[in-house]
Each structure stands twice: as structure tokens, then as C-alpha cells.
Write a protein that holds these residues in place. Structure first.
Motif, short mmCIF file in Angstrom:
data_model
loop_
_atom_site.label_atom_id
_atom_site.label_comp_id
_atom_site.label_asym_id
_atom_site.label_seq_id
_atom_site.Cartn_x
_atom_site.Cartn_y
_atom_site.Cartn_z
N THR A 3 0.84 -1.20 0.00
CA THR A 3 0.00 0.00 0.00
C THR A 3 0.87 1.25 0.00
OG1 THR A 3 -1.57 -1.22 1.37
CG2 THR A 3 -1.91 1.14 1.15
N MET A 63 1.88 -10.57 12.30
CA MET A 63 0.56 -10.45 12.90
C MET A 63 -0.02 -11.82 13.22
SD MET A 63 -2.91 -8.66 11.43
CE MET A 63 -2.45 -6.99 11.82
N ARG A 90 -1.00 -13.22 16.94
CA ARG A 90 -2.35 -13.71 17.21
C ARG A 90 -2.30 -15.13 17.77
NH1 ARG A 90 -5.23 -10.96 13.08
NH2 ARG A 90 -6.29 -9.58 14.54
N ARG A 112 -1.31 -15.00 21.40
CA ARG A 112 -2.44 -14.57 22.22
C ARG A 112 -3.42 -15.72 22.44
NH1 ARG A 112 -3.09 -8.82 21.75
NH2 ARG A 112 -1.06 -8.04 22.44
N TRP A 126 0.33 0.04 13.78
CA TRP A 126 -0.21 -0.64 14.96
C TRP A 126 0.86 -1.34 15.78
CZ3 TRP A 126 0.71 -5.87 15.05
CH2 TRP A 126 1.01 -6.47 13.82
N LEU A 168 1.37 0.06 19.07
CA LEU A 168 0.19 0.21 19.93
C LEU A 168 -0.13 -1.07 20.68
CD1 LEU A 168 -2.17 2.30 17.62
CD2 LEU A 168 -1.08 3.00 19.77
N VAL A 169 0.35 -2.16 20.14
CA VAL A 169 0.04 -3.45 20.72
C VAL A 169 1.06 -3.73 21.82
CG1 VAL A 169 1.49 -4.82 19.18
CG2 VAL A 169 -0.70 -5.72 19.95
N ARG A 221 -3.88 4.61 1.49
CA ARG A 221 -3.29 4.09 2.73
C ARG A 221 -4.30 3.99 3.86
NH1 ARG A 221 1.76 8.05 2.39
NH2 ARG A 221 -0.04 9.39 2.07
N THR A 266 -8.25 0.93 1.03
CA THR A 266 -7.45 -0.18 0.52
C THR A 266 -8.34 -1.38 0.23
OG1 THR A 266 -5.67 0.55 1.97
CG2 THR A 266 -5.43 -1.61 0.96
N MET A 295 -7.26 5.60 15.80
CA MET A 295 -5.87 5.32 16.13
C MET A 295 -5.22 6.53 16.81
SD MET A 295 -2.69 4.22 13.67
CE MET A 295 -3.14 2.51 13.55
N LEU A 309 -6.41 6.71 20.42
CA LEU A 309 -5.78 5.69 21.26
C LEU A 309 -4.35 6.10 21.61
CD1 LEU A 309 -5.62 2.96 22.65
CD2 LEU A 309 -4.99 1.95 20.44
N ARG A 310 -3.66 6.61 20.59
CA ARG A 310 -2.28 7.01 20.82
C ARG A 310 -2.21 8.17 21.82
NH1 ARG A 310 -0.05 5.87 15.61
NH2 ARG A 310 1.14 4.10 16.40
N ARG A 359 -2.68 6.80 25.30
CA ARG A 359 -1.46 6.15 25.75
C ARG A 359 -0.43 7.18 26.20
NH1 ARG A 359 -1.03 0.91 23.33
NH2 ARG A 359 -2.95 -0.11 24.00
N PRO A 373 -7.51 -5.11 11.20
CA PRO A 373 -6.96 -6.29 11.85
C PRO A 373 -6.31 -6.02 13.20
CG PRO A 373 -6.35 -6.28 9.53
CD PRO A 373 -7.02 -4.97 9.82
N TRP A 374 -5.77 -4.84 13.38
CA TRP A 374 -5.05 -4.59 14.63
C TRP A 374 -5.98 -4.22 15.78
CZ3 TRP A 374 -5.79 0.31 16.59
CH2 TRP A 374 -6.27 1.28 15.68
N ASP A 396 -8.24 -5.69 17.31
CA ASP A 396 -8.46 -6.68 18.37
C ASP A 396 -7.15 -7.14 18.99
OD1 ASP A 396 -7.55 -8.23 16.22
OD2 ASP A 396 -8.52 -10.01 17.06
N LEU A 397 -6.04 -6.67 18.45
CA LEU A 397 -4.75 -7.06 19.01
C LEU A 397 -4.30 -6.09 20.09
CD1 LEU A 397 -2.79 -8.21 15.85
CD2 LEU A 397 -3.60 -9.61 17.77
N VAL A 398 -4.83 -4.89 20.04
CA VAL A 398 -4.40 -3.87 20.96
C VAL A 398 -5.24 -3.99 22.24
CG1 VAL A 398 -6.00 -2.09 20.18
CG2 VAL A 398 -3.71 -1.45 20.91
N GLU A 399 -4.59 -3.88 23.36
CA GLU A 399 -5.32 -4.01 24.63
C GLU A 399 -6.18 -2.79 24.89
OE1 GLU A 399 -5.87 -6.38 26.70
OE2 GLU A 399 -4.71 -7.74 25.42
#
Lengths: 327, 327
Positions: A75, A245, A249, A252, A272, A275-276, B70, B75, B245, B248-249, B252, B271-272, B274-277
Motif C-alpha cells: 500500500t 501479525m 495472534r 495470544r 499498529w 500500539l500493541v 493508505r 485499501t 488510532m 488511542l495514541r 497512551r 486487523p489490529w 483486536d490485538l491492541v489491549e
DNA sequence: AGGTTATATGAAAACGTTTTCAGTCATCGC
DNA sequence: GCGATGACTGAAAACGTTTTCATATAACCT
């Protein structure tokens, strides 16, 4: 029906040749040029690019062939390529191959039919070989994956160094049972793996690498299988953002702590990754520069078709984060 | 130099008309068709698409004009559009406007010069208005942002409902001081904001919304400013993935816990998220279906230019995660 | 002044196809 | 057996530009 250059010529009281010259860069007196411009405004004329391309034999089009635009690496590179192309008055045709050699061949044929000015291409290993065997009618610049040397210009990351760098970092943190999960289709993954294995050998460690189709779903499955084994590695090197990724996953899902149970280090500094929790250590690729350099090589190749093949190797930047912190 | 249809005709011992018919679908005897195919193989003939387009007056090309490739939403939609287009034998020209009306106008003009079959367009408010004032020569399907009703076919999310749904969920979790941070350029953001404000009113709560340029950097700055205020909101609704995003940043950076200090709910199930707490609550957009429906509307419009304008409204799916859990 | 050169312009050819138009040949119905 | 019908095929026109080529006019130099 549709207004053509003849209508503009008639409205301006000049010949079509003069209109064409006034619109492009040709010797036209200021008086006539203004008449023409007025006639263009009055008629609402829009040049027909197909006709222009046919006659002038200049498509002003570049093809961009990548695996999948949804991969953030592609991208970002695409955006850089498109900006550079439009800045030079060129169009871009974007093609997604999904790493499928049949689609790659199809799109290459399409590019020939479009008579494109040039192509920027991230090929699978198979396509890189056939590209070398029968070079197409247009200049090609390979990105991300160089394939066998010498056939085409290319701009790639220093993959062996990047792969080795991640190993060095992990070893420095005290890890020793370090596994590697690499994509199966690209030379890039092979090079990163080579760097990984060389560095492991240099440290006197036993390399342990596996390959997987480069997408998040299958990578997650493979990583989950691996991490569920009794002698699972303490750390994992992942050869691109999608595989990284998938591995995260999997960790986790299995309830493994990162880096406590397994450390992770990968590629592509996507937004991201910091952020994780606890932040992922990655090699950042200079995506904008990859796109810009590819365009530069392409245009220089067009200007001087017979100059020697060039390979631009860019260094990655290792971004250290919590996922590889020992203890 | 380059082999044309005349060369194929000569090699096959037939006329160029017969070659053209044999390659397309025309009445040609089996014997001649085979001769032609053999001649094509022998000569390595590649049809010239510019010439074909010029003569047949069918560009077989669709334009796809988005804000920024982007942005993962675009995308994904782009990929769906390209798949549908290539399946129908059409090319796609992708353009990034960066939400800049001048670039939007430029690309629309380019589309006219390309004589594109149709355009799929995510316009800013400004472009939507001018598009309505002077409709272009080709069919247009608006995506993501419908603009003023009635001018063009469109496929959009049910934004008011989605915005309201997030508020309802937050209220259900016990939050009451709920702020909203929305993009400043698109009708989509306005609609989501309207849904947010309507829902707040329905619950008897005081709405408090701000707008910001829709990119992660400025959104982060705006969110950081807001969250640093003494009477900062307990929860924030964010109008797209980039703004989410950024927020969230900001949280943090300020050391605020999510959802303890501030709950977050946004758009785009990337996708990210659900990976970030602790996992972000988002409205998922049916990106593939948006792309597919846009292509469907476009082709149906081409087939029947005078049919009434249609608007496809798709429902989002609210994905509940930890970022909005109370307590 | 007279020839040479430079400059601007128009007429027409050219780019590589598809499509129209007219024709050929075989088949068919009666 | 003969006009009508139908299925293929080729010659040539057409798509909308750019580019060559020729020409006219103006400018320049001795």
C-alpha cells in the motif's frame, strides 16, 4: 456528438495541426494560441487520450504489479509510486497477483497490450525466472524481490543484513532457541532466512526455520502449531508484517506472554506495531524511498536503455520494542 | 518494427478484418480461426489496446477516486473494485485526492480525457456539490459519502444508525459524558455526527463534538488536547479508523487507561483493533460488499442510463470489545 | 536587392485497430 | 432450376489525434 480537435480548429479558425501544437508545446504565435485556448473553453473540448497515445506511441502509463495491495508494505509503496507517476503526468495501472504465477503472466501480457512505458513489479520466484528468460518489451524495475541478479534493475532491502540484525539483537538479549518463520514464495523471504541462518551459525546456534504462505491466516495456523509443541522456541523471527501479525495472534490465542513465553521480531513498522502490548520489534522498510527510487530507476532506464543493470539496496532500520526484551 | 494486425493477416493469408473477427467474437469459419491463432502465436502478436479503444469507442476502464489508498478502508474497497473490474475485463485507474478539491477536479477531468466507462468516487463535500452542479460525461457511483441526494447512484453505510449505535452501547455501559471527534471533510463524518447527536439527545445527554482533519496525526493532537482538559469526557466516539488510532495514541501518551479513564469506540474493524489491549469497539464496514455493490450499480447504470438514481445503504456491524467495558 | 534562413501554418499522412459495406459462395424452398 | 436466404470474407472507411511535409511570410546577411 463529442467535440474533437476538428471542432476546436473550426471554432478558432485554424487547422487541427495548430490546435495540437497550441495544446502541446509547439511553435505557435501568441495570437493563435489565445484563439485556440478560447475555442477550447468555448467548446468544452477534452483531448482523447487513446487517440493521443495511439498516434504518439507514448502510453504515458506505468504498470505496478504487486502481490496484494492490502499488504501495508505494498500500500505504502503504491502510494509513493502513484505520486511520482502523476507528478510526471503518467497514469498507473495497479495489479494484484496474490502471488499467483498465472496471474503474474496474465498481467505482464496485459502490460504489453497497453504498450506501457514501464513496469514496477514485485514478482514471485517463478515470475522472476521467466522474466529473465524472456524479457518483455518494456523496461522493468523489480521491487522488494530482486530475483536472480543481472536481468533487471531493482530496489530491495538489504534482507540478509536485516534478518541477521534481528538475530543479533535477540542473541544480545540472551535468547538462544530462536526460530524463524518465512514466506514461501518470494526471494525476499529466502534472503531474510539466509541472513537469519548465517547469523545463527555465526553465534554457534542451531537454526530452526519453517516456511508458510505469506498471509496472516496461514501464518497464524503455522505459528500456533509450532508454539504448541513441547520444545517451542523462545523467540521467533517473522519475515513480514502479515506473518508477524499471525504469530502474535497465535501467541495470544495460546495464552503465551510476549516476550515472557515467546519473543517476537519481524518486519514492517506498521502503525499498529507500537500500539500493541508490549510493542513489536521490527525492521522498518523505507517504503516511500523504495517507491521513489523505483520510479527513478525506471525513468533513467527509459532515458538510457543500454546502461548497465543497477541494483539499489536500502538499509532497514531496526526499531526495538518490548516484544524482544529479556526478563 | 512492432508486429501489428496486418502482419498477422499476412502470415495467416487472410484480411485484417478476419483477424479482428477471429480474435474477438465474430463469424469466422473454424479453419480460418485456427490459421489466425497459429499466426498470432507465430508472430507473437499483441493487440494494441489504445488503437482498439480508439476505434471501438469503449475504454473498458473505470476510474477509482479515493482520498488515500493508505486508509485501510479504501485499501480494502479498492481491492474489491479491482477484482470485480478485472473479472469483467476492465482496467482500473486509481487516484488519491488527499481530500483536496483541486486534485478531485483534476482527476475528474483526467477521467473525461480517458473516456472512462465509469467512475467510482469517494468525494469531499465540495466535490459532491460540483459533481451535482455539472454532471460529467460518464456514470458515477459515489461510495462512502453520498453527498446531496438524488444526483448519483451511491453505496454508503447507514452512518446515522452506526453513530447512534455506538452511543447507545456506551450509554448502556453506564457512560454519560460522551464526546465525539469527527472528520471535517466528508458527509460521512457529518452523518455519523448527526447520529451521535441524535442519540445523545434521545438519552437526554449533552452532546459535545469536535471536528478534525481526518488523519491520524492531527487527530492525535486534537484528542490529546481534549483529554488533557480538566472536564475530559469519559468516553469518545471516533468517526473513522485513523481518528480512532490517533485517539488511542493520545490516551497512551497521556497515561490514561482504556476504558478505565476513557472509553473509546470507533469505526473500521481493522486487523489490529483486536490485538491492541483491551480490544477496540468498532463498527465494521462491509468493505468487500461496498466495492462489489458499487461495481454492480455502475454496470447497471451503464446498461440502463435513464433508470432512477439508486442509493444502497448497508448496515455496519458493531463489534464489542474491551475499550468500552464499564468498570 | 537577392538569396538564405528562420518561423509559423495548413494539408495530408499516419498510428493500429474495428466496423461498415459489398460481395462470393453454397444452401434452401418451391 | 432459380431466385432468395444465409454465412463468411475482404476492401476500405473510420476512430481522433500527432507528425511529417510543403509552403508562405518575415527576417537576416552580404
Amino acid at each position: 456528438m463529442t467535440v474533437g480537435i476538428r471542432d476546436v480548429a473550426r471554432a478558432a479558425g485554424v487547422s487541427t495541426a495548430t490546435v495540437s501544437r497550441a495544446l502541446g508545446r509547439g511553435p505557435v504565435s501568441d495570437a493563435l494560441r489565445e484563439q485556440v485556448e478560447a475555442a477550447v473553453r468555448a467548446t468544452g473540448y477534452r483531448p482523447n487520450l487513446s487517440a493521443r497515445r495511439l498516434r504518439s506511441q507514448a502510453a504515458q502509463t506505468i504498470g505496478l504489479i504487486v502481490a496484494d495491495i492490502r499488504n501495508p508494505f505494498f500500500t505504502a509503496v503504491s502510494r509513493a509510486v502513484e505520486d511520482a507517476a502523476f507528478a510526471k503526468g503518467m497514469r498507473v495501472i495497479l495489479c494484484n497477483t496474490d502471488e499467483d504465477p498465472a496471474r503474474e503472466a496474465m498481467y505482464l501480457r496485459l502490460m504489453e497490450e497497453e504498450r506501457v512505458t514501464g513496469v514496477i513489479f514485485a514478482p514471485t520466484g517463478a515470475a522472476a525466472d521467466s522474466l529473465r528468460a524472456e524479457p518483455p518489451a518494456f523496461p522493468v524495475v523489480l521491487i522488494d524481490r530482486a530475483g536472480p541478479p543481472g536481468a533487471h534493475d531493482s530496489v530491495v532491502l538489504d534482507n540478509p543484513a536485516a534478518g541477521a540484525g534481528l538475530v543479533d539483537h535477540l542473541v544480545g538479549q540472551g535468547f538462544s532457541r530462536i526460530g524463524g518463520l518465512f514466506g514461501s514464495t518470494s526471494s525476499t523471504a529466502r534472503e531474510r532466512r539466509a541472513g537469519y541462518e548465517a547469523a545463527m551459525a555465526r553465534h554457534g546456534l542451531e537454526p530452526s526455520s519453517r516456511t508458510v504462505a505469506p498471509n496472516a491466516a496461514t501464518a497464524e495456523a503455522a505459528a500456533a502449531r509450532w508454539l504448541a509443541e513441547s520444545d517451542r522456541p523462545e523467540a521467533l523471527v517473522l519475515s513480514n508484517g502479515l506473518i508477524l501479525m499471525g504469530a502474535l495472534r497465535a501467541a495470544r490465542t495460546l495464552g503465551l506472554r510476549v516476550p515472557g513465553d515467546v519473543a517476537l521480531a519481524g518486519f514492517d513498522n506498521e502503525p499498529w506495531t507500537d500500539l500493541v502490548e508490549p510493542g513489536l520489534t521490527v525492521v522498518e522498510q523505507p517504503v516511500d524511498e523504495i517507491g521513489a527510487q523505483a520510479m527513478r530507476l525506471l525513468f533513467e532506464r527509459i532515458a538510457q536503455p543500454d546502461q548497465p543493470v543497477r541494483k539499489v539496496v536500502l538499509s532497514g532500520r531496526t526499531v526495538l520494542r518490548g516484544s524482544t526484551r529479556r526478563g
